[in-house]
Write an enzyme that holds these catalytic residues in place. Structure first.
Site, short mmCIF file in Angstrom:
data_model
loop_
_atom_site.label_atom_id
_atom_site.label_comp_id
_atom_site.label_asym_id
_atom_site.label_seq_id
_atom_site.Cartn_x
_atom_site.Cartn_y
_atom_site.Cartn_z
N LYS A 267 0.85 -1.21 0.00
CA LYS A 267 0.00 0.00 0.00
C LYS A 267 0.88 1.25 0.00
CE LYS A 267 -3.82 -2.43 2.11
NZ LYS A 267 -4.53 -2.87 3.31
N GLN B 153 -4.47 -1.45 9.43
CA GLN B 153 -4.44 -2.78 8.79
C GLN B 153 -5.08 -3.82 9.71
OE1 GLN B 153 -3.29 -3.52 5.61
NE2 GLN B 153 -4.19 -5.53 6.04
N ASP C 140 -10.57 3.05 3.85
CA ASP C 140 -10.88 1.62 3.69
C ASP C 140 -12.39 1.42 3.51
OD1 ASP C 140 -9.06 -0.41 3.45
OD2 ASP C 140 -8.66 -0.61 5.60
#
Ligand code: NAP
Length: 287
Positions: free
Chosen positions: A53, A97, A120
């Site tokens: 990422k 995460q 997200d």
């Protein structure tokens, strides 16, 4: 193979090029889109994901910052760190995460992220916006699947779409996005009695289960579009999806491979969400 391949790598490259252009335009206005990534613990897969990422962000001109904390990090400290990022005007997107260590309440952590930085798309505000058809961050994996359907010019109107899996991050938002495009949607899950009965009637099947060979050729209508979200390992340790690719590609009209399908698109859509966050922040004046 009779099915046409939906090449996630190629499409992700195209998305990254689009993002890079938008980043350059923002930079000319003095705005550098900034993604802040937090990793707690040392889950090897998570370490690979966050590295990717950050690398994707940097390659497209975004700024990315990775913060790492030990597995024993206290949840209260993590929440305090997120709250600091929430009010940092230089940070546009915050990603924690998953999975988090077992002592943490992942949903509480996600909901501490400011909705306008929830790139997200897992915050309850983002989920609610999707549910009622308002603009908001869409979870990257189903968002990427929609972009794949769009890339082949597929109209979902009046089509029957079957989503296998009902997680909050893939299955449910996927179903809502298909519904928003006027598909008739069926959601299947572990308690579904006859999965094949549903999939055989489907014009589009999205498999998001996490088990190999959940979808085999005999379960697919000829010409159907098959999107394979699953990420599993075969007996030789090779990455594979939920779909029996060799068999299903003989029947389907379109199919996504694993690897090289939904995975790269998920990564690309995170960049799209981050740039959207930066643009919106600028439009609303907080920078
Ligand atoms: P998850 O939270 O474990 O959800 C799996 C879903 O599959 C559940 O809803 C479960 O039903 C359902 N299920 C389990 N066995 C089934 C069966 N035999 N028939 C029908 N449905 C069944 O997983 P997830 O987070 O949604 O992820 C799904 C897969 O996608 C995993 O392989 C994951 O690694 C992969 N993934 C890939 C990407 C990517 O970028 N490519 C991104 C995210 C996830 P119940 O709800 O009844 O338990």
């Amino acid at each position: 193979m009779t099915a046409q391949l939906i090449d996630g790598n190629a499409l992700a490259r195209q998305v990254r090029t689009e993002v890079a252009g938008r980043v350059a335009a923002l930079k000319q206005r003095g705005i550098t889109p900034h993604l802040s990534v937090i990793l707690v613990g040392d889950n090897p897969a998570s370490m690979v994901y966050v590295r990717n990422k950050v690398a994707d962000s940097e390659q497209t001109g975004l700024k990315a910052t990775l913060e790492r904390y030990p597995a024993a990090f206290a949840q209260a400290e993590l929440l305090a760190r997120i709250r600091a990022l929430n009010v940092d005007p230089d940070v546009h997107g915050i990603l924690v995460q998953l999975p988090l260590p077992p002592h943490m309440d992942a949903q509480a952590v996600i909901e501490t992220i400011a909705p306008e930085k929830d790139v997200d798309g897992f915050h309850v505000a983002s989920a609610g916006a999707l549910m009622i058809g308002r603009p908001g961050f869409r979870p990257c994996t189903p968002y990427g699947c929609m972009r794949m359907l769009d890339s082949i010019g597929y109209s979902l109107k009046a089509k029957h779409a079957v989503v296998i899996g009902r997680s909050n991050i893939v299955g449910k938002p996927m179903a809502l996005m298909l519904l928003a495009q006027n598909a008739t949607v069926t959601i299947c899950h572990s308690a579904t009695l006859d999965l094949a009965h549903h999939t055989r009637d489907a014009d589009v099947v999205v498999a998001a289960v996490g088990k190999r060979n959940v979808l085999t050729a005999d379960m697919v209508k000829p010409g159907a579009v098959v999107i394979d979200v699953g990420m599993n390992r075969d007996d030789h340790g090779k990455l594979c999806g939920d779909v029996d690719f060799a068999g299903v590609s003989q029947v389907a009209g379109w199919i996504t491979p694993v690897p090289g399908g939904v995975g790269p698109m998920t990564r690309a859509m995170l960049l799209v969400n981050t740039i959207e966050a930066a643009q919106t922040a600028h439009q609303t004046g907080s920078k």
